[in-house]
Design an enzyme around this catalytic site. Structure first.
Site, mmCIF file in Angstrom:
data_model
loop_
_atom_site.group_PDB
_atom_site.id
_atom_site.type_symbol
_atom_site.label_atom_id
_atom_site.label_comp_id
_atom_site.label_asym_id
_atom_site.label_seq_id
_atom_site.Cartn_x
_atom_site.Cartn_y
_atom_site.Cartn_z
ATOM 1 N N ASN A 137 38.716 47.423 48.731
ATOM 2 C CA ASN A 137 39.810 46.977 47.864
ATOM 3 C C ASN A 137 39.399 47.369 46.451
ATOM 4 O O ASN A 137 38.968 46.532 45.658
ATOM 5 C CB ASN A 137 40.021 45.473 47.978
ATOM 6 C CG ASN A 137 41.137 44.977 47.079
ATOM 7 O OD1 ASN A 137 41.953 45.768 46.597
ATOM 8 N ND2 ASN A 137 41.175 43.679 46.833
ATOM 9 N N PRO A 138 39.520 48.670 46.131
ATOM 10 C CA PRO A 138 39.019 49.149 44.837
ATOM 11 C C PRO A 138 39.977 48.783 43.715
ATOM 12 O O PRO A 138 41.140 48.426 43.951
ATOM 13 C CB PRO A 138 38.988 50.669 45.042
ATOM 14 C CG PRO A 138 40.149 50.924 45.949
ATOM 15 C CD PRO A 138 40.180 49.739 46.891
ATOM 16 N N PHE A 175 36.437 39.140 40.316
ATOM 17 C CA PHE A 175 37.836 39.149 40.726
ATOM 18 C C PHE A 175 38.076 38.032 41.741
ATOM 19 O O PHE A 175 37.331 37.888 42.707
ATOM 20 C CB PHE A 175 38.152 40.510 41.352
ATOM 21 C CG PHE A 175 39.569 40.700 41.787
ATOM 22 C CD1 PHE A 175 40.556 41.004 40.864
ATOM 23 C CD2 PHE A 175 39.915 40.600 43.131
ATOM 24 C CE1 PHE A 175 41.866 41.200 41.269
ATOM 25 C CE2 PHE A 175 41.224 40.791 43.536
ATOM 26 C CZ PHE A 175 42.201 41.095 42.608
#
Length: 287
Positions: A183-184, A89
């Site tokens: 920050n899942p 990500f």
């Protein structure tokens, strides 16, 4: 073609392709090839410098909405330059404010212990280690690919990287951390991100939080935080703006948290929630 002409043409191509920041991206692609720094590049644009070889090809790739960071191999986050690429990500600017919440909380704590659940590229964990001297930072990542990127980014910063699931991570260190940050993944399963860079290039396991509301992994992150923190410890989690009220209610219902607070990002959106683990836990409910 001159550099200024090439950047002007690239800006038009990227704008036509719907790239959100066409001029900046055009400049960053040129800077990547010339390796001169953005300030020097902008000075060169005023002269008669020539466009670097291969520039048009990179512009064409970006026009296909391949993330800029995948093309350059670099993501800038706070004071760090992170290696990124397929399988991890790409960290976002709004997450920088989550890091600031942690850093503010750690003021005055000697050798604080911090864990980042679902570290991805290592942006949060690495920034805390870099900006809080003496902090003991642990980062947890489940994805094999993201773990490899995080290892590259975090090894020079002294962060302990653990391959594991945020749902049951670090079972032998319960009750030992001052701060848990996460920050899942939190996007609902039916939602499709609007930006092609996200929808087509960010790994799905870093986006979708599980369930129709996307809240399975955020809920699990909160449960792990309650287990890992020492009494009085601080938990902060990033989430979607529309999930702010749900998360506050979820934390309140457990009876484990106090000082539940929503935090706005630089755009004024409620994109993070923090809470403090109660000093004494509520008694178990009787059957």
């Amino acid at each position: 073609m001159s550099l200024s002409e090439a950047v002007r043409e690239a800006t038009a191509i990227l704008a036509a392709a719907g790239v959100p920041s066409p001029r900046v991206d055009a400049e960053l692609l040129a800077e990547h090839l010339l390796d001169v720094g953005l300030g020097r590049l902008r000075a060169m644009l005023l002269g008669d410098s020539r466009a670097p070889e291969g520039y048009a090809a990179l512009v064409a790739e970006r026009a296909q909405r391949v993330p800029l960071q995948h093309i350059t191999g670099v993501a800038h986050f706070r004071y760090l330059q992170l290696a990124v690429g397929p399988g991890v990500f790409v960290p976002r600017p709004e997450t920088e404010s989550v890091v600031q919440l942690v850093i503010d909380r750690l003021q005055g704590i000697e050798r604080p212990k911090v864990v980042d659940l679902g570290t991805g590229s290592g942006a949060i964990a690495g920034s805390i280690a870099h900006e809080v001297p003496g902090a003991e930072v642990v980062a947890v990542e489940f994805s094999e690919f993201a773990h490899a990127w995080a290892q590259k980014n975090l090894a020079p910063l002294g962060v302990e990287l653990v391959r594991g699931d945020l749902r049951d991570a670090l079972p032998d260190r319960s009750g030992t951390f001052d701060v848990v940050v996460s920050n899942p993944p939190y996007i609902p399963s039916e939602a499709i991100p609007n930006e092609p860079e996200v929808a087509l290039h960010d790994p799905p396991e870093a986006l979708y939080g599980g369930g129709a509301d996307g809240m399975e992994l955020p809920t699990a992150a909160a449960a792990s935080a309650a287990r890992l923190l020492a009494p009085g410890g601080y938990f902060v989690m990033e989430h979607a703006e529309i999930q702010s009220g749900w998360i506050a209610t979820m934390l309140k219902r457990t009876g484990l948290w106090s000082e539940i607070t929503a935090h706005r990002d630089l755009n004024g959106k409620e994109r993070a929630t923090s809470a403090v683990l109660a000093e004494s836990q509520p008694p178990l409910m009787k059957e």
